[in-house]
Design an enzyme around this catalytic site. Structure first.
Site, PDB file in Angstrom:
ATOM      1  N   ASP A   1       0.952  -1.201   0.012  1.00 46.82           N
ATOM      2  CA  ASP A   1       0.112   0.150  -0.018  1.00 46.82           C
ATOM      3  C   ASP A   1       0.954   1.305  -0.020  1.00 46.82           C
ATOM      4  OD1 ASP A   1      -3.366   0.214   0.890  1.00 46.82           O
ATOM      5  OD2 ASP A   1      -2.194   1.988   0.930  1.00 46.82           O
TER       6      ASP A   1
ATOM      7  N   PRO B   1     -14.011   4.455  -5.366  1.00 44.40           N
ATOM      8  CA  PRO B   1     -14.959   5.302  -4.783  1.00 44.40           C
ATOM      9  C   PRO B   1     -15.930   5.789  -6.064  1.00 44.40           C
ATOM     10  CG  PRO B   1     -13.029   6.644  -4.518  1.00 44.40           C
ATOM     11  CD  PRO B   1     -12.706   5.232  -5.046  1.00 44.40           C
TER      12      PRO B   1
ATOM     13  N   SER C   1     -10.766  -5.267  -7.055  1.00 44.40           N
ATOM     14  CA  SER C   1     -11.677  -4.184  -6.787  1.00 44.40           C
ATOM     15  C   SER C   1     -13.137  -4.142  -7.441  1.00 44.40           C
ATOM     16  CB  SER C   1     -11.120  -2.857  -7.253  1.00 44.40           C
ATOM     17  OG  SER C   1      -9.897  -2.529  -6.607  1.00 44.40           O
TER      18      SER C   1
ATOM     19  N   LYS D   1     -20.853  -8.789  -9.820  1.00 44.40           N
ATOM     20  CA  LYS D   1     -20.318  -8.136  -8.610  1.00 44.40           C
ATOM     21  C   LYS D   1     -21.451  -6.996  -8.513  1.00 44.40           C
ATOM     22  CE  LYS D   1     -18.909  -6.740  -4.799  1.00 44.40           C
ATOM     23  NZ  LYS D   1     -18.785  -7.543  -3.678  1.00 44.40           N
TER      24      LYS D   1
ATOM     25  N   ALA E   1     -25.056  -8.559  -7.924  1.00 43.76           N
ATOM     26  CA  ALA E   1     -25.020  -9.220  -6.345  1.00 43.76           C
ATOM     27  C   ALA E   1     -25.372  -7.923  -5.237  1.00 43.76           C
ATOM     28  CB  ALA E   1     -23.847  -9.990  -5.997  1.00 43.76           C
TER      29      ALA E   1
ATOM     30  N   CYS F   1     -20.003   0.118   0.041  1.00 42.94           N
ATOM     31  CA  CYS F   1     -20.176  -0.480  -1.288  1.00 42.94           C
ATOM     32  C   CYS F   1     -21.389  -0.510  -1.977  1.00 42.94           C
ATOM     33  CB  CYS F   1     -19.731  -1.823  -1.213  1.00 42.94           C
ATOM     34  SG  CYS F   1     -18.106  -1.965  -1.243  1.00 42.94           S
TER      35      CYS F   1
ATOM     36  N   ARG G   1     -33.116  -0.966  15.013  1.00 42.11           N
ATOM     37  CA  ARG G   1     -32.549  -2.031  14.550  1.00 42.11           C
ATOM     38  C   ARG G   1     -33.368  -3.364  14.912  1.00 42.11           C
ATOM     39  NH1 ARG G   1     -28.327  -2.445  10.509  1.00 42.11           N
ATOM     40  NH2 ARG G   1     -27.075  -0.646  10.872  1.00 42.11           N
TER      41      ARG G   1
HETATM   42  P1  NAD Z   1      -9.859   0.524   1.322  1.00 45.68           P
HETATM   43  O1  NAD Z   1      -9.991   2.017   1.028  1.00 45.68           O
HETATM   44  O2  NAD Z   1     -10.050   0.262   2.579  1.00 45.68           O
HETATM   45  O3  NAD Z   1      -8.542   0.189   0.758  1.00 45.68           O
HETATM   46  C1  NAD Z   1      -8.058   0.480  -0.505  1.00 45.68           C
HETATM   47  C2  NAD Z   1      -6.515   0.579  -0.293  1.00 45.68           C
HETATM   48  O4  NAD Z   1      -5.780   0.905  -1.393  1.00 45.68           O
HETATM   49  C3  NAD Z   1      -6.059   1.914   0.466  1.00 45.68           C
HETATM   50  O5  NAD Z   1      -5.331   1.480   1.689  1.00 45.68           O
HETATM   51  C4  NAD Z   1      -5.024   2.701  -0.389  1.00 45.68           C
HETATM   52  O6  NAD Z   1      -4.208   3.370   0.319  1.00 45.68           O
HETATM   53  C5  NAD Z   1      -4.572   1.668  -1.234  1.00 45.68           C
HETATM   54  N1  NAD Z   1      -4.127   2.140  -2.531  1.00 45.68           N
HETATM   55  C6  NAD Z   1      -4.822   2.931  -3.487  1.00 45.68           C
HETATM   56  N2  NAD Z   1      -4.234   3.352  -4.621  1.00 45.68           N
HETATM   57  C7  NAD Z   1      -3.268   2.711  -4.616  1.00 45.68           C
HETATM   58  C8  NAD Z   1      -1.981   2.478  -5.240  1.00 45.68           C
HETATM   59  N3  NAD Z   1      -1.833   2.924  -6.406  1.00 45.68           N
HETATM   60  N4  NAD Z   1      -0.919   1.662  -4.931  1.00 45.68           N
HETATM   61  C9  NAD Z   1      -1.117   1.059  -3.589  1.00 45.68           C
HETATM   62  N5  NAD Z   1      -2.207   1.182  -2.740  1.00 45.68           N
HETATM   63  C10 NAD Z   1      -3.144   1.997  -3.225  1.00 45.68           C
HETATM   64  O7  NAD Z   1     -10.931  -0.108   0.134  1.00 45.68           O
HETATM   65  P2  NAD Z   1     -11.575  -1.484   0.353  1.00 45.68           P
HETATM   66  O8  NAD Z   1     -12.933  -1.474   1.365  1.00 45.68           O
HETATM   67  O9  NAD Z   1     -10.633  -2.866   0.628  1.00 45.68           O
HETATM   68  O10 NAD Z   1     -12.038  -1.882  -0.893  1.00 45.68           O
HETATM   69  C11 NAD Z   1     -11.562  -2.134  -2.043  1.00 45.68           C
HETATM   70  C12 NAD Z   1     -12.081  -2.508  -3.279  1.00 45.68           C
HETATM   71  O11 NAD Z   1     -13.022  -3.647  -2.947  1.00 45.68           O
HETATM   72  C13 NAD Z   1     -13.312  -1.396  -3.727  1.00 45.68           C
HETATM   73  O12 NAD Z   1     -13.338  -1.653  -5.116  1.00 45.68           O
HETATM   74  C14 NAD Z   1     -14.534  -2.074  -3.004  1.00 45.68           C
HETATM   75  O13 NAD Z   1     -15.514  -1.605  -3.747  1.00 45.68           O
HETATM   76  C15 NAD Z   1     -14.293  -3.606  -3.101  1.00 45.68           C
HETATM   77  N6  NAD Z   1     -15.047  -4.333  -2.014  1.00 45.68           N
HETATM   78  C16 NAD Z   1     -15.046  -3.935  -0.879  1.00 45.68           C
HETATM   79  C17 NAD Z   1     -15.714  -4.680   0.194  1.00 45.68           C
HETATM   80  C18 NAD Z   1     -15.722  -4.209   1.679  1.00 45.68           C
HETATM   81  O14 NAD Z   1     -16.361  -4.996   2.324  1.00 45.68           O
HETATM   82  N7  NAD Z   1     -14.997  -3.186   1.906  1.00 45.68           N
HETATM   83  C19 NAD Z   1     -16.043  -5.965  -0.108  1.00 45.68           C
HETATM   84  C20 NAD Z   1     -16.016  -6.528  -1.444  1.00 45.68           C
HETATM   85  C21 NAD Z   1     -15.433  -5.455  -2.284  1.00 45.68           C
HETATM   86  C1  UGA Z   2     -21.924  -6.029   1.705  1.00 50.37           C
HETATM   87  C2  UGA Z   2     -22.211  -7.482   0.952  1.00 50.37           C
HETATM   88  O1  UGA Z   2     -23.004  -8.138   1.895  1.00 50.37           O
HETATM   89  C3  UGA Z   2     -21.033  -8.310   0.269  1.00 50.37           C
HETATM   90  O2  UGA Z   2     -21.415  -9.533  -0.209  1.00 50.37           O
HETATM   91  C4  UGA Z   2     -20.142  -7.427  -0.435  1.00 50.37           C
HETATM   92  O3  UGA Z   2     -18.957  -7.778  -0.908  1.00 50.37           O
HETATM   93  C5  UGA Z   2     -19.823  -6.078   0.221  1.00 50.37           C
HETATM   94  O4  UGA Z   2     -21.018  -5.555   0.589  1.00 50.37           O
HETATM   95  C6  UGA Z   2     -19.231  -5.240  -0.783  1.00 50.37           C
HETATM   96  O5  UGA Z   2     -19.308  -5.189  -1.897  1.00 50.37           O
HETATM   97  O6  UGA Z   2     -18.525  -4.196  -0.198  1.00 50.37           O
HETATM   98  P1  UGA Z   2     -21.053  -5.051   3.851  1.00 50.37           P
HETATM   99  O7  UGA Z   2     -21.535  -3.989   3.233  1.00 50.37           O
HETATM  100  O8  UGA Z   2     -19.754  -5.412   4.301  1.00 50.37           O
HETATM  101  O9  UGA Z   2     -21.297  -6.246   2.594  1.00 50.37           O
HETATM  102  O10 UGA Z   2     -22.263  -5.740   5.031  1.00 50.37           O
HETATM  103  P2  UGA Z   2     -23.762  -6.172   4.814  1.00 50.37           P
HETATM  104  O11 UGA Z   2     -24.119  -7.220   5.807  1.00 50.37           O
HETATM  105  O12 UGA Z   2     -23.888  -6.427   3.320  1.00 50.37           O
HETATM  106  O13 UGA Z   2     -24.574  -4.869   5.240  1.00 50.37           O
HETATM  107  C7  UGA Z   2     -24.690  -3.628   4.724  1.00 50.37           C
HETATM  108  C8  UGA Z   2     -25.705  -2.872   5.268  1.00 50.37           C
HETATM  109  O14 UGA Z   2     -27.152  -3.376   5.088  1.00 50.37           O
HETATM  110  C9  UGA Z   2     -25.269  -2.584   6.664  1.00 50.37           C
HETATM  111  O15 UGA Z   2     -25.628  -1.292   6.888  1.00 50.37           O
HETATM  112  C10 UGA Z   2     -26.485  -3.588   7.582  1.00 50.37           C
HETATM  113  O16 UGA Z   2     -26.628  -3.170   8.706  1.00 50.37           O
HETATM  114  C11 UGA Z   2     -27.502  -3.317   6.438  1.00 50.37           C
HETATM  115  N1  UGA Z   2     -28.375  -4.547   6.525  1.00 50.37           N
HETATM  116  C12 UGA Z   2     -28.104  -5.938   6.063  1.00 50.37           C
HETATM  117  C13 UGA Z   2     -29.672  -4.224   6.690  1.00 50.37           C
HETATM  118  O17 UGA Z   2     -30.313  -3.240   7.102  1.00 50.37           O
HETATM  119  N2  UGA Z   2     -30.516  -5.503   6.747  1.00 50.37           N
HETATM  120  C14 UGA Z   2     -30.191  -6.436   6.306  1.00 50.37           C
HETATM  121  O18 UGA Z   2     -30.912  -7.504   6.640  1.00 50.37           O
HETATM  122  C15 UGA Z   2     -28.907  -6.706   6.139  1.00 50.37           C
END
Ligand code: NAD
Ligand code: UGA
Length: 464
Positions: free
Chosen positions: A36, A92, A130, A220, A223, A276, A442
């Site tokens: 990172d 983002p 991502s 993705k 979903a 997300c 909730r």
């Molecule tokens: P995050 O902001 O927590 O992490 C991203 C990291 O990438 C940061 O620490 C940033 O400093 C680093 N970064 C950015 N540009 C860079 C570069 N050029 N070189 C090295 N490091 C770099 O984001 P996240 O929540 O981990 O999400 C990442 C991706 O995964 C997003 O596209 C998101 O939509 C997807 N996603 C997130 C979740 C989740 O639960 N948070 C679940 C599924 C998918």
């Molecule tokens: C969600 C998806 O569940 C993951 O499969 C996906 O990978 C991820 O987004 C992503 O792409 O970032 P996440 O956002 O971490 O995961 O958590 P969730 O459990 O989905 O909850 C999302 C929001 O919905 C929370 O605020 C939660 O409180 C709310 N929620 C969830 C409800 O209000 N009701 C429900 O029945 C379920």
């Protein structure tokens, strides 16, 4: 078939960190380096105080770190050494320019891709981890092919992540599915098989789905859109329940018993948060508009609009119940994270609700077991872009729920932390002015028990 021996993950965030830590744990024969640009984040990954709270994560990192799992800011070295590179950077919503407010901002992804092209001296499998708009792999390919060193070849895969925060480790240990998209060429299919082989170290083969690149990318977004749509549907019905005297938990239970619907993800709430759902739906809306499909765009946009309505409706209900004014009144907000078991506050409904109360000039106390005080101030000032001075006198951040609730005219549950169920509610009641209101955003508290103590309880999705 290429045998993967070294993996690099660009982006040590909520996805890159846990995902690649689990790969390292399950594949001791593979060296995994997570890189990172953010030195502070990498230092935290290398310390006892990991940068994110996730149940089970500490144990995974402790076992693999230093053995075959490494965290570093030396992006170039990790790229150069790796056979396979996950790109797991943030994507983002764009804040300005074309598509502002809807399209994904792909600058981090493109910078990382460019870096791979510039540094790589041997063939690489580049994996989109991502969440990205459909056909992003095309632009990655163009960047790689325009900037690569002579003789270096790349295969691009899509391997979206489906983990949810708060359950990331159990989701990664036993995923419903792993999805890998590739070009249906000889080399694309070989790259796909190489990545599938990595997951096969712990994921049953029938759960590893291989599809075309564009289907994988779109799956993705689809979903997340469909998951969020369930919540907006149940939240829309919660308003009908409140107006009719029906109970949303009972309705959701009855509906969810139909195996075609299923019981999960039907919990009414103050609205969904997280980094997300909103971002990915807006991304889908933008995609649909770009493809001249306005009806499709409108359909998905309504899911986000319903979520805004739910957050606003809940905030307004608090004000209306407190005799139409909360000016100068003390309101306790319990829970700041967007869901339980995470310290993540991105798009948390608590932020919108607190802002609403601030506009009404309430005095607010906030408690969350995992969110730092620093983060709460950042959220309230829009990452430091708004002035803190006008709001500071109205906000107190407390270290316990009991402290936050002391003297509060209303207690508002925003996050479903388990500890809120077992608070000493009698003691809290004794320290509150009368009438003492609890707003359960909730549907998690024992309503009858609270009423017996003397609280007036208002719950999302119930009419009484
Ligand atoms: P995050 O902001 O927590 O992490 C991203 C990291 O990438 C940061 O620490 C940033 O400093 C680093 N970064 C950015 N540009 C860079 C570069 N050029 N070189 C090295 N490091 C770099 O984001 P996240 O929540 O981990 O999400 C990442 C991706 O995964 C997003 O596209 C998101 O939509 C997807 N996603 C997130 C979740 C989740 O639960 N948070 C679940 C599924 C998918
Ligand atoms: C969600 C998806 O569940 C993951 O499969 C996906 O990978 C991820 O987004 C992503 O792409 O970032 P996440 O956002 O971490 O995961 O958590 P969730 O459990 O989905 O909850 C999302 C929001 O919905 C929370 O605020 C939660 O409180 C709310 N929620 C969830 C409800 O209000 N009701 C429900 O029945 C379920």
């Amino acid at each position: 078939m290429t045998q993967i021996k070294k993996i690099c993950c660009i982006g040590a965030g909520y996805v890159g960190g846990p995902t690649c830590a689990v790969i390292a744990l399950k594949c001791p024969h593979i060296q995994v380096t997570i890189v990172d640009l953010n030195q502070k984040r990498i230092d935290a990954w290398n310390s006892d105080e990991l940068p994110i709270y996730e149940p089970g994560l500490d144990e995974v990192v402790k076992e693999a770190r230093g053995r075959n799992l490494f965290f570093s800011t030396d992006v170039d070295k990790a790229i150069a050494e790796a056979d396979l590179i996950f790109v797991s950077v943030n994507t983002p919503t764009k804040k300005s320019g074309i598509g502002a407010g809807f399209a994904a901002d792909l600058k981090f992804l493109q910078l990382a891709t460019r870096r791979i092209a510039e540094v790589a001296t041997s063939p690489k499998i580049v994996v989109e981890k991502s969440t990205v708009p459909c056909r992003t792999a095309d632009s990655m390919r163009t960047i790689l092919e325009a900037n690569h060193r002579p003789g270096v070849t790349f295969d691009i895969l899509s391997n979206p992540e489906f983990l949810a925060e708060g359950t990331a480790i159990s989701d990664l240990f036993a995923p419903d599915r792993v999805l890998i998209g590739s070009l249906q060429t000889k080399s694309g299919l070989a790259a796909c098989a190489a990545l599938a082989e990595v997951y096969a170290n712990w994921v049953p083969k029938e759960r590893i789905l291989t599809v075309g690149l564009w289907s994988s990318e779109l799956s993705k977004l689809a979903a997340n859109a469909m998951l969020a749509q369930r919540i907006s549907s149940v939240n829309a019905l919660s308003a009908v329940c409140e107006a009719t005297g029906a109970n949303i938990d009972e309705v959701a239970y009855a509906v969810g018993k139909d195996t075609r619907v299923g019981a999960k993800f039907l919990k009414a709430s103050v609205g969904f948060g997280g980094s997300c759902f909103q971002k990915d739906i807006l991304n889908l809306v933008y995609l649909a508009e770009s493809l001249h499909l306005p009806e499709v765009a409108r359909y998905w946009r309504a899911v986000v609009e319903m979520n805004e309505y739910q957050k606003d409706r809940f905030s307004r209900k608090v004000v209306e119940t407190l005799f139409n004014t909360i000016t100068g009144k003390k309101i306790a907000i319990l829970g700041w994270a967007f869901k339980k078991d995470t310290g993540d506050t991105r798009e948390s409904p608590s932020i919108s609700i607190a802002n609403h109360f601030l506009e009404e000039k309430a005095r607010i106390t906030i408690y969350d077991p995992k969110v730092t005080e620093e983060q709460i101030w950042l959220d309230l000032t829009d990452e430091g872009t708004k002035s803190l001075e006008p709001i500071k006198p109205h906000i107190t951040i407390q270290k316990s729920a009991e402290e936050a609730c002391k003297d509060a005219e209303a207690i508002v549950i925003c996050t479903e932390w388990d500890e809120f169920k077992t608070l000493d509610w009698q003691k809290i009641y004794d320290n509150c002015p009368r009438p003492a209101f609890v707003f359960d955003g909730r549907l998690m508290l024992d309503r009858a028990a609270l009423q017996k103590i003397g609280f007036k309880v208002i719950t999302i999705g119930t009419g009484d």
